[in-house]
Design a protein around this motif. Sequence first.
Motif, PDB file in Angstrom:
ATOM      1  N   LYS A  90       0.665  -1.352   0.146  1.00 15.56           N
ATOM      2  CA  LYS A  90      -0.166   0.098   0.010  1.00 15.56           C
ATOM      3  C   LYS A  90       0.936   1.279  -0.135  1.00 15.56           C
ATOM      4  CE  LYS A  90      -3.941  -2.011   0.106  1.00 15.56           C
ATOM      5  NZ  LYS A  90      -5.117  -1.696  -0.823  1.00 15.56           N
ATOM      6  N   ALA A  91       0.336   2.526  -0.564  1.00 14.40           N
ATOM      7  CA  ALA A  91       1.045   3.575  -0.367  1.00 14.40           C
ATOM      8  C   ALA A  91      -0.333   4.559   0.051  1.00 14.40           C
ATOM      9  CB  ALA A  91       1.362   3.811  -1.891  1.00 14.40           C
ATOM     10  N   ILE A  92       0.397   5.749   0.689  1.00 10.51           N
ATOM     11  CA  ILE A  92      -0.619   6.862   0.720  1.00 10.51           C
ATOM     12  C   ILE A  92      -0.492   7.996  -0.315  1.00 10.51           C
ATOM     13  CG2 ILE A  92      -0.823   8.785   2.530  1.00 10.51           C
ATOM     14  CD1 ILE A  92       0.516   6.974   4.808  1.00 10.51           C
ATOM     15  N   VAL A  93      -1.761   8.505  -0.575  1.00  6.50           N
ATOM     16  CA  VAL A  93      -2.109   9.262  -1.591  1.00  6.50           C
ATOM     17  C   VAL A  93      -2.998  10.073  -1.375  1.00  6.50           C
ATOM     18  CG1 VAL A  93      -1.574   7.568  -3.515  1.00  6.50           C
ATOM     19  CG2 VAL A  93      -3.916   7.841  -2.424  1.00  6.50           C
ATOM     20  N   VAL A  94      -2.977  11.411  -2.062  1.00  6.09           N
ATOM     21  CA  VAL A  94      -3.977  12.532  -1.682  1.00  6.09           C
ATOM     22  C   VAL A  94      -5.059  12.575  -2.831  1.00  6.09           C
ATOM     23  CG1 VAL A  94      -4.136  15.066  -1.491  1.00  6.09           C
ATOM     24  CG2 VAL A  94      -1.995  13.929  -0.547  1.00  6.09           C
ATOM     25  N   ASN A  95      -6.413  12.358  -2.327  1.00  8.62           N
ATOM     26  CA  ASN A  95      -7.512  12.328  -3.149  1.00  8.62           C
ATOM     27  C   ASN A  95      -7.605  14.044  -3.370  1.00  8.62           C
ATOM     28  OD1 ASN A  95      -9.800  12.723  -4.547  1.00  8.62           O
ATOM     29  ND2 ASN A  95     -10.834  11.112  -3.272  1.00  8.62           N
ATOM     30  N   GLN A  96      -7.003  14.467  -4.486  1.00 10.35           N
ATOM     31  CA  GLN A  96      -7.149  15.978  -4.913  1.00 10.35           C
ATOM     32  C   GLN A  96      -8.611  16.515  -4.926  1.00 10.35           C
ATOM     33  OE1 GLN A  96      -4.042  17.074  -7.696  1.00 10.35           O
ATOM     34  NE2 GLN A  96      -2.679  16.635  -6.203  1.00 10.35           N
ATOM     35  N   LYS A  97      -9.386  15.601  -5.468  1.00  8.48           N
ATOM     36  CA  LYS A  97     -10.892  16.011  -5.567  1.00  8.48           C
ATOM     37  C   LYS A  97     -11.486  16.509  -4.223  1.00  8.48           C
ATOM     38  CE  LYS A  97     -11.922  13.590  -9.753  1.00  8.48           C
ATOM     39  NZ  LYS A  97     -12.890  12.638 -10.462  1.00  8.48           N
ATOM     40  N   LYS A  98     -10.973  15.864  -3.182  1.00  7.37           N
ATOM     41  CA  LYS A  98     -11.515  16.084  -1.616  1.00  7.37           C
ATOM     42  C   LYS A  98     -10.528  17.172  -0.949  1.00  7.37           C
ATOM     43  CE  LYS A  98     -13.166  12.737   0.916  1.00  7.37           C
ATOM     44  NZ  LYS A  98     -13.320  11.741   1.630  1.00  7.37           N
ATOM     45  N   CYS A  99      -9.249  17.265  -1.610  1.00  9.56           N
ATOM     46  CA  CYS A  99      -8.475  18.066  -0.753  1.00  9.56           C
ATOM     47  C   CYS A  99      -8.914  19.507  -0.929  1.00  9.56           C
ATOM     48  CB  CYS A  99      -7.072  18.009  -1.750  1.00  9.56           C
ATOM     49  SG  CYS A  99      -5.849  19.182  -0.658  1.00  9.56           S
ATOM     50  N   ILE A 100      -8.897  20.274   0.299  1.00  2.05           N
ATOM     51  CA  ILE A 100      -9.291  21.874   0.372  1.00  2.05           C
ATOM     52  C   ILE A 100      -7.909  22.618   0.404  1.00  2.05           C
ATOM     53  CG2 ILE A 100     -11.398  21.077   1.557  1.00  2.05           C
ATOM     54  CD1 ILE A 100      -9.902  21.970   4.268  1.00  2.05           C
ATOM     55  N   GLY A 101      -6.967  22.198   0.217  1.00  7.51           N
ATOM     56  CA  GLY A 101      -5.721  23.001   0.148  1.00  7.51           C
ATOM     57  C   GLY A 101      -5.183  23.611   1.206  1.00  7.51           C
ATOM     58  N   CYS A 102      -5.515  23.054   2.384  1.00  7.03           N
ATOM     59  CA  CYS A 102      -5.278  23.845   3.755  1.00  7.03           C
ATOM     60  C   CYS A 102      -3.367  23.694   4.124  1.00  7.03           C
ATOM     61  CB  CYS A 102      -5.936  23.169   4.940  1.00  7.03           C
ATOM     62  SG  CYS A 102      -5.448  21.597   5.327  1.00  7.03           S
ATOM     63  N   MET A 103      -2.947  22.774   3.317  1.00  2.00           N
ATOM     64  CA  MET A 103      -1.395  22.577   3.665  1.00  2.00           C
ATOM     65  C   MET A 103      -1.101  22.022   4.776  1.00  2.00           C
ATOM     66  SD  MET A 103      -0.518  23.215   0.651  1.00  2.00           S
ATOM     67  CE  MET A 103      -1.555  23.815  -0.975  1.00  2.00           C
ATOM     68  N   THR A 104      -2.104  21.640   5.646  1.00  2.49           N
ATOM     69  CA  THR A 104      -1.539  21.095   7.001  1.00  2.49           C
ATOM     70  C   THR A 104      -0.675  19.868   6.889  1.00  2.49           C
ATOM     71  OG1 THR A 104      -3.706  21.785   7.688  1.00  2.49           O
ATOM     72  CG2 THR A 104      -2.573  20.199   9.270  1.00  2.49           C
ATOM     73  N   CYS A 105      -0.910  19.010   5.767  1.00  2.00           N
ATOM     74  CA  CYS A 105      -0.042  17.766   5.518  1.00  2.00           C
ATOM     75  C   CYS A 105       1.421  18.081   5.563  1.00  2.00           C
ATOM     76  CB  CYS A 105      -0.619  17.001   4.653  1.00  2.00           C
ATOM     77  SG  CYS A 105      -0.812  17.772   2.980  1.00  2.00           S
ATOM     78  N   THR A 106       1.448  19.270   4.718  1.00  2.00           N
ATOM     79  CA  THR A 106       3.076  19.588   4.238  1.00  2.00           C
ATOM     80  C   THR A 106       3.766  20.103   5.581  1.00  2.00           C
ATOM     81  OG1 THR A 106       2.435  21.967   3.736  1.00  2.00           O
ATOM     82  CG2 THR A 106       2.265  20.455   1.930  1.00  2.00           C
ATOM     83  N   ARG A 107       2.938  20.573   6.576  1.00  3.35           N
ATOM     84  CA  ARG A 107       3.606  21.088   7.642  1.00  3.35           C
ATOM     85  C   ARG A 107       4.001  20.065   8.764  1.00  3.35           C
ATOM     86  NH1 ARG A 107      -0.292  25.120   6.773  1.00  3.35           N
ATOM     87  NH2 ARG A 107      -1.793  24.123   8.262  1.00  3.35           N
TER      88      ARG A 107
END
Length: 456
Positions: A166-183
């Motif tokens: 398995k791998a972790i992915v970002v579902n960009q259709k649901k993503c709201i662009g808050c960028m919390t994950c990048t922090r």
Amino acid sequence: MPTTTETGNSDKTKKIYKPLRDVEVDCDIDQTKCANCTERPCLKVCPVDAVKESPTDKHIEITDECFGCVLCRKACPYDAIQMETTLSKPLRENVPNINTKLCRQCGACVDACRMGAIHLVSSGTEEAHSVIDEDKCVRCGYCSRVCPTEAIKYGEILPRSVVGGKAIVVNQKKCIGCMTCTRVCPSKGAINVGKMNKLPYINPSYCARCEECMNVCPSTAIRYSSRKRAYEGYKKIKTMEIVSELMEKESEKLSRETVKINSILNKVTREVSYSHTEDEFTQDITELVTAEIKAMVGGELEIEDLKEIIQATQPHREITVMEDTCIGCGACIKECPVDCIELEMPSPVHIGEDCVYCGKCVETCPFQSISLKEESFQVEDGRVLFKRRNITGPSSGEVFIDNDSCQRCGVCVNKCPVEAMTMDNDQVTVDKDKCIFCGECQALCPTRAIKLEHKD
């Protein structure tokens, strides 16, 4: 094992998808709505056959095998299925194990750890070596990847080297662009932000599956996927990024030239427009424009380059009320979609600055007292043409939206004068019955994702 039915069709074993984390599912089915459905699509989409139809009363039931994929809820045409899922705490790897005999005290892991969880210790009984603080460690595994002697072992629960894992992915259709994950991501290079859509995406090669991003994502847009699908998605995004960079370089060159070309077009407009008194005409101005271009930009810009600039240039429109024939009947006031026409008795009607030049008032006026003229540049068959025409009524055609370029900023939706544009499921849609083809959306779109194709 696959079986063969009487009709000869192979009844293949259904692939079962199970989450890596336990989940609690709370669902409720409105059987009164459900009774209206004859096709029962919910039965067909469930990957684990957890949706059943009661043989006695034909009611739909969801069994304990359900793991909350919500496919049945999405497939239900009557919105009869309500479902809430609660994921258990995420799987966590054990703290990486350090082989003190292999550790060379180089400090690579100490420098790499973004959480400050690793430090070098030395005692009288053993040589200096790295030690990991279990409370600070987030189990990202980045220390394991940077260790030059492979002294750090990581990945006992979810080993990164497992083929087909398995791998972790970002579902960009649901993503709201808050960028919390990048922090919160402790792995350098694992989460990047796209230049085109400004949304995060994950590089599977660097992701250590610590699930820190998954834990903090407020829109549940981060999830597990197959590694094959994750790499396919990543490669697609990277390809788009490369194309975007090339386009950006070309756009920089084009934007520098656009300023120069705009001044040329304005000059040509004045010269050509003032030399014609007729209401409608078309003039080939290729030689005039190219001569001006060569004088200003050294002749480096081709007609095809000019075509791109002209297509992005909005036509100039001018609306006039003829006082001699207008009687102030107010018929145009009722038809104006933006309410910009006022009656100024005893003078004729006054058209305000909010006018979008849709042509409805021109078509409605019983005395032909409203004139709407349009002047525009067009490139046809390699020739640059200047056109002036009378607009006698609303335009017709179709609005095209490039979803790859659209940033879902909502500017077009908010500024549409007749509320013909809406944002549904993160996609801009156009109500053809309301749209007046005024072109405001095309003019306002910052990424040129909207194109109007007129029929008239």
